[in-house]
Design an enzyme around this catalytic site. Structure first.
Site, PDB file in Angstrom:
ATOM      1  N   LEU A   9       0.837  -1.198   0.000  1.00 48.15           N
ATOM      2  CA  LEU A   9       0.000   0.000   0.000  1.00 48.15           C
ATOM      3  C   LEU A   9       0.874   1.251   0.000  1.00 48.15           C
ATOM      4  O   LEU A   9       1.632   1.477   0.931  1.00 48.15           O
ATOM      5  CB  LEU A   9      -0.899   0.021   1.237  1.00 48.15           C
ATOM      6  N   ALA A  10       0.741   2.030  -1.048  1.00 45.08           N
ATOM      7  CA  ALA A  10       1.589   3.227  -1.148  1.00 45.08           C
ATOM      8  C   ALA A  10       0.836   4.403  -1.750  1.00 45.08           C
ATOM      9  O   ALA A  10       1.406   5.257  -2.404  1.00 45.08           O
ATOM     10  CB  ALA A  10       2.820   2.910  -1.985  1.00 45.08           C
ATOM     11  N   ARG A  16       2.210  14.321   6.289  1.00 48.33           N
ATOM     12  CA  ARG A  16       3.046  14.707   7.433  1.00 48.33           C
ATOM     13  C   ARG A  16       4.537  14.832   7.080  1.00 48.33           C
ATOM     14  O   ARG A  16       5.320  15.366   7.843  1.00 48.33           O
ATOM     15  CB  ARG A  16       2.846  13.698   8.587  1.00 48.33           C
ATOM     16  N   THR A  80      -7.021   2.364   4.063  1.00 49.68           N
ATOM     17  CA  THR A  80      -6.292   1.137   3.718  1.00 49.68           C
ATOM     18  C   THR A  80      -7.221   0.043   3.181  1.00 49.68           C
ATOM     19  O   THR A  80      -6.823  -0.742   2.321  1.00 49.68           O
ATOM     20  CB  THR A  80      -5.515   0.607   4.943  1.00 49.68           C
ATOM     21  N   ASP A 103       5.088   2.180   4.216  1.00 49.26           N
ATOM     22  CA  ASP A 103       5.887   3.126   5.005  1.00 49.26           C
ATOM     23  C   ASP A 103       6.571   2.498   6.216  1.00 49.26           C
ATOM     24  O   ASP A 103       6.947   3.196   7.144  1.00 49.26           O
ATOM     25  CB  ASP A 103       5.020   4.327   5.426  1.00 49.26           C
ATOM     26  N   GLY A 134      -2.911   1.018  15.611  1.00 50.26           N
ATOM     27  CA  GLY A 134      -4.119   0.242  15.870  1.00 50.26           C
ATOM     28  C   GLY A 134      -3.839  -0.756  16.992  1.00 50.26           C
ATOM     29  O   GLY A 134      -2.768  -1.365  17.017  1.00 50.26           O
TER      30      GLY A 134
HETATM   31  C1  UD1 Z   1      -2.204   1.782   9.728  1.00 47.30           C
HETATM   32  C2  UD1 Z   1      -3.203   0.815  10.411  1.00 47.30           C
HETATM   33  C3  UD1 Z   1      -2.859   0.724  11.899  1.00 47.30           C
HETATM   34  C4  UD1 Z   1      -1.435   0.275  12.060  1.00 47.30           C
HETATM   35  C5  UD1 Z   1      -0.468   1.188  11.283  1.00 47.30           C
HETATM   36  C6  UD1 Z   1       0.925   0.591  11.285  1.00 47.30           C
HETATM   37  C7  UD1 Z   1      -5.339   0.921   9.253  1.00 47.30           C
HETATM   38  C8  UD1 Z   1      -6.711   1.504   9.255  1.00 47.30           C
HETATM   39  N1  UD1 Z   1      -4.533   1.297  10.237  1.00 47.30           N
HETATM   40  O1  UD1 Z   1      -2.415   3.069  10.310  1.00 47.30           O
HETATM   41  O2  UD1 Z   1      -3.744  -0.197  12.536  1.00 47.30           O
HETATM   42  O3  UD1 Z   1      -1.103   0.251  13.449  1.00 47.30           O
HETATM   43  O4  UD1 Z   1      -0.878   1.321   9.912  1.00 47.30           O
HETATM   44  O5  UD1 Z   1       1.873   1.458  10.706  1.00 47.30           O
HETATM   45  O6  UD1 Z   1      -5.034   0.140   8.393  1.00 47.30           O
HETATM   46  N2  UD1 Z   1      -2.567   3.922   2.204  1.00 47.30           N
HETATM   47  C9  UD1 Z   1      -3.086   3.749   0.938  1.00 47.30           C
HETATM   48  N3  UD1 Z   1      -4.308   4.249   0.651  1.00 47.30           N
HETATM   49  C10 UD1 Z   1      -5.058   4.911   1.583  1.00 47.30           C
HETATM   50  C11 UD1 Z   1      -4.521   5.082   2.877  1.00 47.30           C
HETATM   51  C12 UD1 Z   1      -3.280   4.561   3.157  1.00 47.30           C
HETATM   52  O7  UD1 Z   1      -2.441   3.163   0.078  1.00 47.30           O
HETATM   53  O8  UD1 Z   1      -6.153   5.349   1.237  1.00 47.30           O
HETATM   54  C13 UD1 Z   1      -1.221   3.382   2.494  1.00 47.30           C
HETATM   55  C14 UD1 Z   1      -0.281   4.479   2.926  1.00 47.30           C
HETATM   56  O9  UD1 Z   1       0.440   4.968   1.807  1.00 47.30           O
HETATM   57  C15 UD1 Z   1       0.637   3.756   3.892  1.00 47.30           C
HETATM   58  C16 UD1 Z   1      -0.226   2.625   4.445  1.00 47.30           C
HETATM   59  O10 UD1 Z   1      -1.326   2.498   3.574  1.00 47.30           O
HETATM   60  O11 UD1 Z   1       1.755   3.184   3.237  1.00 47.30           O
HETATM   61  C17 UD1 Z   1      -0.715   2.915   5.857  1.00 47.30           C
HETATM   62  O12 UD1 Z   1      -1.470   4.103   5.840  1.00 47.30           O
HETATM   63  P1  UD1 Z   1      -1.394   5.174   6.998  1.00 47.30           P
HETATM   64  O13 UD1 Z   1      -2.319   6.280   6.681  1.00 47.30           O
HETATM   65  O14 UD1 Z   1       0.012   5.512   7.289  1.00 47.30           O
HETATM   66  O15 UD1 Z   1      -2.032   4.302   8.190  1.00 47.30           O
HETATM   67  P2  UD1 Z   1      -1.795   4.463   9.740  1.00 47.30           P
HETATM   68  O16 UD1 Z   1      -2.632   5.565  10.241  1.00 47.30           O
HETATM   69  O17 UD1 Z   1      -0.347   4.525  10.017  1.00 47.30           O
HETATM   70 CA    CA Z   2       1.555   4.831   8.788  1.00 47.39          CA
END
Ligand code: UD1
Ligand code: CA
Length: 450
Positions: A9-10, A16, A80, A103, A134
């Site tokens: 997932l990227a 931030r 996600t 990430d 989470g």
């Molecule tokens: C997420 C998890 C959290 C976990 C944490 C670990 C969820 C809802 N939460 O939170 O439980 O503890 O990661 O680091 O899954 N991304 C997409 N599309 C989107 C949103 C995000 O591709 O619409 C990708 C982001 O680029 C990133 C990853 O998913 O690489 C995680 O997204 P991020 O927004 O950083 O999630 P966290 O709030 O960190």
């Molecule tokens: Ca994250």
């Protein structure tokens, strides 16, 4: 054996980071955040790697053009869960699916290999500071009932110190089934991937929590402070690994490893050494303080004195380089050779026991064995348009402050008188020099101030 599909997932905006550059393309331990995750993924031999991209996806695609990746766009990223939904059509029938977050680059292949032995599992860690992650909510039997995000957690849930790494494994058909049921009724108004854990539990197919061996390995990067902290952790891990292989680091915290090293034993690295790219370092090599070594193959017993910079260099064995030497791409140094201070080389081969000890430029040269290059020698390899070669055969002595205008050959055993400008080939075993005869002017007077 079911196929293994990995989804990375990227697509998140990475707000931030406050950067024009995509978060996952920020430099990390010699490459980028996402490349670390990709290389760890390859070690699991997946049948398919799918990267979900969004915002500024072209940056990502062009950076990773040579990688074997299936691309999926997540237009208007909404969490996600939404990201994984976008990738569903790409999944192989009946595959096991491992979802990685783009990430968290410290993740290691051992933990992931452990995770994929299960049917449905989440990679978790017990941490002292769970804030932001989470939380893994379990019942009394220890079965996971749900994952609750920081922003949705109540006071009791916030006390839980087992956190979600963001990395999840389950079957493709499970993902399809549970992701069809998630919604945006949460604090962030997003589709959470983590909601499938609760849905699985309701279906009596709860996920297993698999803990990582080293809790540092799941750290996510959301801003530049976390980027720096993760880099420091990664450096610690790389240095520990090097020391365990038989390398002495005199001041470990100051050494930086930005790439891969294939190393022997009894190697010593002094303070501030930077190793970049792919280096192969044989037994008994010593590298002096503040030297930078990039894409080199250093033979057994090579000694590099402080403040030297080497790129694409091969040393054949026991030899001395530096201090303050600059060896550029295409340099090959023979055994017992010596390249001293303020010597620059480029596309140059230096034979057995040959020496250039001080203040010299050697470009496009072939230098034989037992050659002595005097201080201040310069090979003039460039006429402003083209480059030419200088050949210096065995047993040659080049006097100090000479210029060798290429193309030119200095024959075996020749001596070049100091201060010469050599434009034609010099004959073997003879003294060649080109300089005005020294004379003294009688009656000459020093100028007087007017
Ligand atoms: C997420 C998890 C959290 C976990 C944490 C670990 C969820 C809802 N939460 O939170 O439980 O503890 O990661 O680091 O899954 N991304 C997409 N599309 C989107 C949103 C995000 O591709 O619409 C990708 C982001 O680029 C990133 C990853 O998913 O690489 C995680 O997204 P991020 O927004 O950083 O999630 P966290 O709030 O960190
Ligand atoms: Ca994250």
């Amino acid at each position: 054996m079911p196929k293994l599909n990995i989804i990375i997932l990227a697509a998140g905006k990475g707000t931030r980071m406050k950067s024009k550059k995509l978060k996952v393309l920020h430099p990390f331990a010699g490459s980028t955040i996402i490349e670390h995750i990709l290389h760890t993924s390859y070690r699991l031999n997946p049948d398919k790697i799918i990267v979900v991209y969004g915002h500024q996806g072209e940056q990502l695609k062009s950076h990773l053009a040579d990688e074997n990746i299936f691309w999926v766009e997540q237009a208007n990223p909404n969490g996600t869960g939404h990201a994984v939904q976008c990738a569903l059509p790409m999944l192989d029938e009946g595959a096991k699916v491992l979802v990685l977050v783009g990430d968290a680059p410290l993740i290691n292949a051992d933990d992931l290999s452990q995770l994929i032995t299960h049917t449905s599992a989440v990679l978790t860690a017990k941490v002292s500071q769970p804030y932001g992650y989470g939380r893994i909510i379990k019942n009394q039997e220890g079965t996971i009932q749900s994952i609750v995000e920081e922003k949705d957690a109540n006071q009791t849930q916030k006390q839980v110190d087992e956190i979600n790494s963001g990395i999840i494994l389950t079957a493709a058909n499970n993902l399809k089934k549970w992701l069809a049921k998630i919604n945006t009724n949460n604090a962030q108004g997003e589709l959470y991937l983590t909601d499938i854990i609760g849905l699985a539990d309701e279906d009596g197919e709860s996920f297993k929590a698999v803990k990582v061996k080293d809790e540092r390995s799941i750290n996510g990067i959301n801003d530049r402070v976390q980027l720096a902290k993760n880099e420091a952790i990664k450096q610690d891990m790389l240095r520990e690994n090097l020391m365990l292989q038989g390398v002495t680091l005199l001041d470990p915290n100051s050494v930086q490893i930005r790439g891969f090293i294939d190393c022997g034993q009894d190697i010593t690295l002094d303070a501030g050494v930077i190793l970049e790219g792919e280096n192969t370092i044989a037994d008994d090599v010593t590298i002096g303080a503040y030297s930078i070594i990039k894409n080199c193959t250093l033979g057994k017993g090579t000694r590099i004195a402080p403040h030297s910079m080497l790129e694409d260099v091969i040393t054949k064995g026991d030899c001395d380089i530096g201090p303050y030497a600059r060896l550029r791409p295409g340099t090959v140094i023979g055994e017992k050779a010596k390249i001293g201070n303020f010597v620059e080389t480029k596309k140059t081969t230096i034979g057995y026991n040959s020496k250039a000890s001080h203040l010299t430029y050697l470009g496009d040269c072939e230098i034989g064995d037992n050659v002595n290059i005097g201080a201040g020698t310069i090979t003039c390899n460039y006429d402003g348009v083209n480059k030419f070669k200088t050949i210096i055969e065995d047993d040659v002595f080049i006097g100090s402050d000479s210029q060798l205008i290429a193309p030119v050959t200095i024959g075996k055993g020749a001596t070049i008188g100091a201060g010469s400008t050599i434009t034609k080939d010099a004959e073997s075993d003879k003294l060649t020099l080109s300089r005005a005869k020294q004379k003294t002017i009688d009656g000459w007077k020093k100028p007087i101030k007017k």
